[in-house]
Design a protein around this motif. Sequence first.
Motif, PDB file in Angstrom:
ATOM      1  N   HIS A 170       0.865  -1.186   0.000  1.00 28.62           N
ATOM      2  CA  HIS A 170       0.000   0.000   0.000  1.00 28.62           C
ATOM      3  C   HIS A 170       0.901   1.235   0.000  1.00 28.62           C
ATOM      4  O   HIS A 170       1.909   1.269   0.709  1.00 28.62           O
ATOM      5  CB  HIS A 170      -0.888  -0.019   1.246  1.00 28.62           C
ATOM      6  N   ALA A 172       0.630   4.052   1.361  1.00 29.39           N
ATOM      7  CA  ALA A 172       0.751   4.773   2.639  1.00 29.39           C
ATOM      8  C   ALA A 172       0.639   3.781   3.795  1.00 29.39           C
ATOM      9  O   ALA A 172      -0.031   4.037   4.797  1.00 29.39           O
ATOM     10  CB  ALA A 172      -0.339   5.841   2.735  1.00 29.39           C
ATOM     11  N   PRO A 197     -11.736   0.760   9.787  1.00 25.92           N
ATOM     12  CA  PRO A 197     -12.650   1.125   8.696  1.00 25.92           C
ATOM     13  C   PRO A 197     -11.962   1.741   7.481  1.00 25.92           C
ATOM     14  O   PRO A 197     -12.638   2.033   6.498  1.00 25.92           O
ATOM     15  CB  PRO A 197     -13.585   2.138   9.364  1.00 25.92           C
ATOM     16  N   GLY A 200      -6.726   0.013   4.181  1.00 28.26           N
ATOM     17  CA  GLY A 200      -5.642   0.001   3.194  1.00 28.26           C
ATOM     18  C   GLY A 200      -5.173  -1.419   2.912  1.00 28.26           C
ATOM     19  O   GLY A 200      -5.967  -2.296   2.571  1.00 28.26           O
ATOM     20  N   GLY A 201      -3.872  -1.665   3.093  1.00 22.97           N
ATOM     21  CA  GLY A 201      -3.303  -2.991   2.842  1.00 22.97           C
ATOM     22  C   GLY A 201      -3.494  -3.967   3.998  1.00 22.97           C
ATOM     23  O   GLY A 201      -2.919  -5.061   3.973  1.00 22.97           O
ATOM     24  N   GLY A 202      -4.260  -3.555   5.023  1.00 24.49           N
ATOM     25  CA  GLY A 202      -4.679  -4.505   6.059  1.00 24.49           C
ATOM     26  C   GLY A 202      -3.745  -4.667   7.249  1.00 24.49           C
ATOM     27  O   GLY A 202      -3.920  -5.593   8.047  1.00 24.49           O
ATOM     28  N   THR A 203      -2.793  -3.749   7.413  1.00 24.72           N
ATOM     29  CA  THR A 203      -1.796  -3.935   8.483  1.00 24.72           C
ATOM     30  C   THR A 203      -2.438  -4.109   9.869  1.00 24.72           C
ATOM     31  O   THR A 203      -2.051  -5.010  10.621  1.00 24.72           O
ATOM     32  CB  THR A 203      -0.824  -2.734   8.525  1.00 24.72           C
ATOM     33  N   LYS A 261     -12.408   1.689   1.111  1.00 26.31           N
ATOM     34  CA  LYS A 261     -13.253   2.266   0.066  1.00 26.31           C
ATOM     35  C   LYS A 261     -12.833   1.807  -1.326  1.00 26.31           C
ATOM     36  O   LYS A 261     -13.662   1.746  -2.229  1.00 26.31           O
ATOM     37  CB  LYS A 261     -13.118   3.789   0.175  1.00 26.31           C
ATOM     38  N   PHE A 262     -11.543   1.519  -1.485  1.00 22.21           N
ATOM     39  CA  PHE A 262     -11.052   1.201  -2.834  1.00 22.21           C
ATOM     40  C   PHE A 262     -10.753  -0.288  -2.978  1.00 22.21           C
ATOM     41  O   PHE A 262      -9.999  -0.861  -2.189  1.00 22.21           O
ATOM     42  CB  PHE A 262      -9.816   2.042  -3.167  1.00 22.21           C
ATOM     43  N   HIS A 265      -7.110  -1.690  -3.030  1.00 20.63           N
ATOM     44  CA  HIS A 265      -6.464  -1.780  -1.710  1.00 20.63           C
ATOM     45  C   HIS A 265      -7.042  -2.967  -0.930  1.00 20.63           C
ATOM     46  O   HIS A 265      -6.307  -3.710  -0.274  1.00 20.63           O
ATOM     47  CB  HIS A 265      -6.686  -0.499  -0.908  1.00 20.63           C
ATOM     48  N   GLY A 287     -16.248  -0.690   1.569  1.00 20.50           N
ATOM     49  CA  GLY A 287     -17.210   0.247   2.158  1.00 20.50           C
ATOM     50  C   GLY A 287     -16.587   1.599   2.424  1.00 20.50           C
ATOM     51  O   GLY A 287     -15.363   1.759   2.400  1.00 20.50           O
ATOM     52  N   ASP A 288     -17.473   2.554   2.684  1.00 20.95           N
ATOM     53  CA  ASP A 288     -17.055   3.938   2.905  1.00 20.95           C
ATOM     54  C   ASP A 288     -17.216   4.258   4.399  1.00 20.95           C
ATOM     55  O   ASP A 288     -18.330   4.178   4.939  1.00 20.95           O
ATOM     56  CB  ASP A 288     -17.953   4.847   2.038  1.00 20.95           C
ATOM     57  N   ALA A 289     -16.115   4.636   5.026  1.00 18.00           N
ATOM     58  CA  ALA A 289     -16.130   4.888   6.472  1.00 18.00           C
ATOM     59  C   ALA A 289     -16.962   6.111   6.837  1.00 18.00           C
ATOM     60  O   ALA A 289     -17.244   6.335   8.021  1.00 18.00           O
ATOM     61  CB  ALA A 289     -14.696   5.057   6.969  1.00 18.00           C
ATOM     62  N   PRO A 308      -6.276   8.614   5.941  1.00 15.32           N
ATOM     63  CA  PRO A 308      -5.361   9.421   5.134  1.00 15.32           C
ATOM     64  C   PRO A 308      -5.128  10.771   5.808  1.00 15.32           C
ATOM     65  O   PRO A 308      -6.024  11.276   6.475  1.00 15.32           O
ATOM     66  CB  PRO A 308      -6.120   9.634   3.824  1.00 15.32           C
ATOM     67  N   MET A 313      -3.099  12.179  -0.529  1.00 12.90           N
ATOM     68  CA  MET A 313      -4.087  11.135  -0.269  1.00 12.90           C
ATOM     69  C   MET A 313      -5.525  11.659  -0.244  1.00 12.90           C
ATOM     70  O   MET A 313      -6.468  10.913  -0.382  1.00 12.90           O
ATOM     71  CB  MET A 313      -3.813  10.473   1.090  1.00 12.90           C
ATOM     72  N   LEU A 322     -13.200  14.888   5.688  1.00 11.95           N
ATOM     73  CA  LEU A 322     -13.232  13.419   5.791  1.00 11.95           C
ATOM     74  C   LEU A 322     -13.307  12.997   7.262  1.00 11.95           C
ATOM     75  O   LEU A 322     -14.130  12.154   7.641  1.00 11.95           O
ATOM     76  CB  LEU A 322     -11.973  12.831   5.130  1.00 11.95           C
TER      77      LEU A 322
HETATM   78  C1  LIG Z   1      -3.199   5.736   5.330  1.00 11.60           C
HETATM   79  S1  LIG Z   1      -4.077   4.585   4.407  1.00 11.60           S
HETATM   80  C2  LIG Z   1      -4.178   3.158   5.444  1.00 11.60           C
HETATM   81  C3  LIG Z   1      -2.988   2.291   5.296  1.00 11.60           C
HETATM   82  C4  LIG Z   1      -3.098   1.007   6.087  1.00 11.60           C
HETATM   83  N1  LIG Z   1      -3.123   1.264   7.524  1.00 11.60           N
HETATM   84  C5  LIG Z   1      -1.949   0.083   5.730  1.00 11.60           C
HETATM   85  O1  LIG Z   1      -1.065  -0.142   6.548  1.00 11.60           O
HETATM   86  O2  LIG Z   1      -1.913  -0.394   4.600  1.00 11.60           O
HETATM   87  C6  LIG Z   1      -5.685   5.168   4.434  1.00 11.60           C
HETATM   88  C7  LIG Z   1      -6.660   4.331   3.649  1.00 11.60           C
HETATM   89  O3  LIG Z   1      -7.968   4.867   3.829  1.00 11.60           O
HETATM   90  C8  LIG Z   1      -8.707   4.652   2.645  1.00 11.60           C
HETATM   91  N2  LIG Z   1      -9.871   5.557   2.644  1.00 11.60           N
HETATM   92  C9  LIG Z   1      -9.914   6.882   2.372  1.00 11.60           C
HETATM   93  N3  LIG Z   1     -11.157   7.354   2.516  1.00 11.60           N
HETATM   94  C10 LIG Z   1     -11.922   6.313   2.922  1.00 11.60           C
HETATM   95  C11 LIG Z   1     -13.291   6.158   3.246  1.00 11.60           C
HETATM   96  N4  LIG Z   1     -14.128   7.193   3.197  1.00 11.60           N
HETATM   97  N5  LIG Z   1     -13.725   4.954   3.611  1.00 11.60           N
HETATM   98  C12 LIG Z   1     -12.894   3.898   3.661  1.00 11.60           C
HETATM   99  N6  LIG Z   1     -11.599   3.969   3.345  1.00 11.60           N
HETATM  100  C13 LIG Z   1     -11.103   5.161   2.987  1.00 11.60           C
HETATM  101  C14 LIG Z   1      -7.692   4.935   1.560  1.00 11.60           C
HETATM  102  O4  LIG Z   1      -8.077   4.354   0.334  1.00 11.60           O
HETATM  103  C15 LIG Z   1      -6.430   4.326   2.148  1.00 11.60           C
HETATM  104  O5  LIG Z   1      -6.270   3.004   1.697  1.00 11.60           O
END
Ligand SMILES: C[S@@+](CC[C@H](N)C(=O)[O-])C[C@H]1O[C@@H](n2cnc3c(N)ncnc32)[C@H](O)[C@@H]1O
Length: 380
Positions: A170, A172, A197, A200-203, A261-262, A265, A287-289, A308, A313, A322
């Motif tokens: 991911h 970020a 919620p 991202g990459g699920g960490t 959301k994406f 990811h 889903g959208d947080a 983000p 981002m 957001l």
């Molecule tokens: C900083 S990254 C998280 C990275 C994750 N902790 C990792 O280690 O891979 C933030 C994530 O929030 C997602 N995101 C942004 N707006 C969102 C929303 N409204 N609902 C759900 N996810 C959202 C982005 O697509 C991004 O993957």
Amino acid sequence: MMHKFFATVPCGIEDIASEEVHEIIGCKAKPDVGRIFFETGLESIFLLNLKASTLNKIMIQICHGVFSELKDIYRMVKDVDYGWIIDADQPFAVRSERVGIHDFTSMDVSRIVGQAIIDSYKEAYGRRLPVNLDDPEVEFYALVRDQEFLLGVNTTGNSLHRRGYKAYMHPAALKPTLASAMLRLSGWKPGKGILDPMCGGGTIPIEAAFKAANIPPGHLRLDFAFLKLKFIDENDFWKLRNRLFAEKRCEAPAEIYGMEKFRHHLEGAMRNSEKAGVRELIEFKLGDATKSFDYPDGEIDYVVVNPPYGIRMVPGGSPRGLYSRFLKALRERVEDAVLILITAAHKRFIEAAEENGIEVIERRIVLHGDLRARIFKCKL
Ligand SMILES: C[S@@+](CC[C@H](N)C(=O)[O-])C[C@H]1O[C@@H](n2cnc3c(N)ncnc32)[C@H](O)[C@@H]1O
């Protein structure tokens, strides 16, 4: 026999890392800045490297003292016996870090420390140790911080935050060490519902799943530096690793949720969790947080999230809107839960929390790579 150790840790979570060391090997660790100090037997090296989730590198302490000139460092390092750590034909390297104002560079420190190790070994064993800066078998780590000098042997190799499950990178991604520290800070225990919620990459859910299934976070690492240290019996390590693996909880309840959301990811998070061996323990959802009806159906007691915060981002550059919409949706969906959130846009988060009547009960500054971020703990 007890030995002195130190471990490097992300700045800002030294107390949490100390608690974890206590939990794993039962010894009290002393937090410092970016590292913690403790004393234990050499056999703890395996356990700590496999089980620690908040430590970066675990070092056997070789010397620690104050100096005024480089030649004091030379004397301290030369005064040590290296025969139990390194064989005469094993190439070594010294990596140095320097903090403060000095009239020498970190390269000078590496050079002088390397020379002192070579001279000490030659004097004691009549052989000159080979140096290999690119691919050493034994790596020493030297820290000069103002007038303090610290030298250790790296038992870990590459930092433990490289767990070895990243099939999807991911852009970020959060460091697993920080994700794990956030989980510990939250007070979450396996069996309770937990959601990331914006996963991202699920960490975060992957680290939670390791804990739920009692899987050592370092279980995929086969490249530990200790395997090359002279005093190590590799068989003891494999026996311990197998024993820890047998303690895996297969029937751990899947109350760990990851939402994103994406799709790309989310699919990446699934691939990562697959490689980590915990795919079946996490319920992933597109889903959208910021929409309360998108949230998973189960009980959610803890929300641990890394939203983000960067210019790149977030459309429009500021995450204020957001954060506000997210907290509003969270309040609608989740009651009486603990929220742990990490962000570098802390002012925007505080504004959004105030707007939604959410009280911050704890906060701390942490370094995420070079970035100063803050972890907030809130009650929803
Ligand atoms: C900083 S990254 C998280 C990275 C994750 N902790 C990792 O280690 O891979 C933030 C994530 O929030 C997602 N995101 C942004 N707006 C969102 C929303 N409204 N609902 C759900 N996810 C959202 C982005 O697509 C991004 O993957």
